[in-house]
Design an enzyme around this catalytic site. Structure first.
Site, PDB file in Angstrom:
ATOM      1  CB  SER A   7     -20.063   6.968  55.285  1.00 34.67           C
ATOM      2  OG  SER A   7     -18.771   7.341  54.867  1.00 34.67           O
ATOM      3  CG  HIS A  32     -19.937   2.827  52.810  1.00 38.25           C
ATOM      4  ND1 HIS A  32     -20.249   2.039  51.721  1.00 38.25           N
ATOM      5  CD2 HIS A  32     -19.329   3.931  52.310  1.00 38.25           C
ATOM      6  CE1 HIS A  32     -19.864   2.648  50.612  1.00 38.25           C
ATOM      7  NE2 HIS A  32     -19.295   3.800  50.929  1.00 38.25           N
ATOM      8  CG  ASP A  34     -16.292   5.848  51.502  1.00 40.77           C
ATOM      9  OD1 ASP A  34     -16.800   5.309  50.497  1.00 40.77           O
ATOM     10  OD2 ASP A  34     -16.949   6.517  52.317  1.00 40.77           O
ATOM     11  CG  MET A  36     -11.413   7.541  48.720  1.00 36.75           C
ATOM     12  SD  MET A  36     -12.098   9.134  49.195  1.00 36.75           S
ATOM     13  CE  MET A  36     -11.778   9.108  50.943  1.00 36.75           C
ATOM     14  CG  HIS A  65     -17.218   2.955  47.690  1.00 36.80           C
ATOM     15  ND1 HIS A  65     -17.799   4.210  47.823  1.00 36.80           N
ATOM     16  CD2 HIS A  65     -16.974   2.801  46.357  1.00 36.80           C
ATOM     17  CE1 HIS A  65     -17.900   4.772  46.639  1.00 36.80           C
ATOM     18  NE2 HIS A  65     -17.397   3.951  45.739  1.00 36.80           N
ATOM     19  CG  MET A  67     -14.316   5.507  45.629  1.00 41.13           C
ATOM     20  SD  MET A  67     -14.833   6.898  46.663  1.00 41.13           S
ATOM     21  CE  MET A  67     -14.767   6.117  48.258  1.00 41.13           C
ATOM     22  CG  MET A 136     -20.708   6.595  43.309  1.00 41.87           C
ATOM     23  SD  MET A 136     -20.563   6.282  45.070  1.00 41.87           S
ATOM     24  CE  MET A 136     -20.209   7.910  45.725  1.00 41.87           C
ATOM     25  CG  PHE A 142     -13.943  15.257  48.928  1.00 38.88           C
ATOM     26  CD1 PHE A 142     -12.880  15.471  49.808  1.00 38.88           C
ATOM     27  CD2 PHE A 142     -13.696  15.267  47.555  1.00 38.88           C
ATOM     28  CE1 PHE A 142     -11.598  15.700  49.324  1.00 38.88           C
ATOM     29  CE2 PHE A 142     -12.413  15.499  47.066  1.00 38.88           C
ATOM     30  CZ  PHE A 142     -11.365  15.719  47.952  1.00 38.88           C
ATOM     31  N   GLY A 144     -20.159  15.058  52.521  1.00 40.83           N
ATOM     32  CA  GLY A 144     -20.705  16.402  52.681  1.00 40.83           C
ATOM     33  C   GLY A 144     -20.924  17.170  51.384  1.00 40.83           C
ATOM     34  CG  ASP A 172     -21.721   6.344  48.930  1.00 37.62           C
ATOM     35  OD1 ASP A 172     -21.868   7.203  49.819  1.00 37.62           O
ATOM     36  OD2 ASP A 172     -20.621   5.791  48.694  1.00 37.62           O
ATOM     37  N   GLY A 194     -23.631   9.258  55.559  1.00 39.70           N
ATOM     38  CA  GLY A 194     -22.457   9.863  56.191  1.00 39.70           C
ATOM     39  C   GLY A 194     -22.850  11.048  57.031  1.00 39.70           C
TER      40      GLY A 194
END
Ligand code: DX5
Ligand code: ZN
Length: 214
Positions: A7, A32, A34, A36, A65, A67, A136, A142, A144, A172, A194
């Site tokens: 990620s 990957h 992300d 958003m 991905h 989002m 997911m 986010f 972590g 993920d 990630g």
């Protein structure tokens, strides 16, 4: 053989080129990305300049991905940025079947990403249209976060159905070596990693994961 999708959200953006090259040397299969919109999920990123930057020094396939709400408006744009797999959330799209058809028409692999609370039942009609399914294991937005144990039942069902429909099943959210070992026998072939990947030496971790799950 399992496929690893690091990620890029978790990379060191001050040293992106060095991080990306390290991941590629380590045996990453995809990057990957992300994306958003601050609406479908409460965060922003990755900027499109990150895509162009990465494309300047590698041809590794990008797994995007999205989002974002109404993703169909932006499929052409991300395809032009070099996306090979384009994953959209059915929760954010009123006409998911049309969006998947558009992704396919543009020559990319059509994927759906399912929020932890979205059941297989709500997407079963479109599974035959998917080349990729992303389950997911955290609420998206986010890196972590804590792994949500209740998603494992759904992953097992999606693993069974992947034999029938032939999509690649990916997970993920807080994936590490132990979780790869646990989820791979359920039919998960692709893993977004990630935090765990950037915590230790990625070369060692990717090699270990591939060896343990070959
Ligand atoms: C979460 C993102 C993930 C995230 C993974 O919304 O979709 O791709 O960056 O990071 P970890 O492995 O730390 O959960
Ligand atoms: Zn993601």
């Amino acid at each position: 053989m399992v496929k690893i999708h690091p990620s890029i959200l978790c990379a060191d953006h001050g040293n992106l080129e060095a991080d990306v090259k390290r991941l590629i040397d380590a045996g990453a299969d995809y990057l990957h990305m992300d994306v958003m919109d601050g609406d479908f999920v409460p965060n922003f990123g990755l900027g499109t300049e990150v895509f162009s930057c990465i494309k300047n020094y590698t041809d590794i396939p990008l797994d995007v991905h999205l989002m974002i709400r109404n993703p169909s408006k932006h499929i052409r744009f991300f395809r032009k940025l070099g996306a090979e797999i384009i994953t959209v959330h059915p929760e954010a799209d009123t006409h998911i079947a049309g969006t998947l058809a558009l992704i396919k028409e543009l020559g990319a692999v059509p994927g759906i990403a399912l929020n932890p609370g979205t059941s297989v039942e709500t997407v079963k009609e479109v599974l035959p249209l998917c080349g990729h399914v992303l389950a997911m294991t955290v609420n998206p937005g986010f890196y972590g976060q804590e792994f949500l144990e209740f998603t494992v039942g759904k992953i097992e069902i999606l693993g069974e159905l992947s034999k029938k429909y032939g999509y690649s099943l990916c997970v993920d959210g807080n994936i590490n070596a132990e979780r790869v070992k646990r989820l791979h026998p359920m039919g998960v072939s692709n893993f977004v990693i990630g935090t765990a990947l950037f915590k230790e030496e990625p070369v060692e971790l990717i090699r270990r994961i591939k060896e343990e799950n070959s």
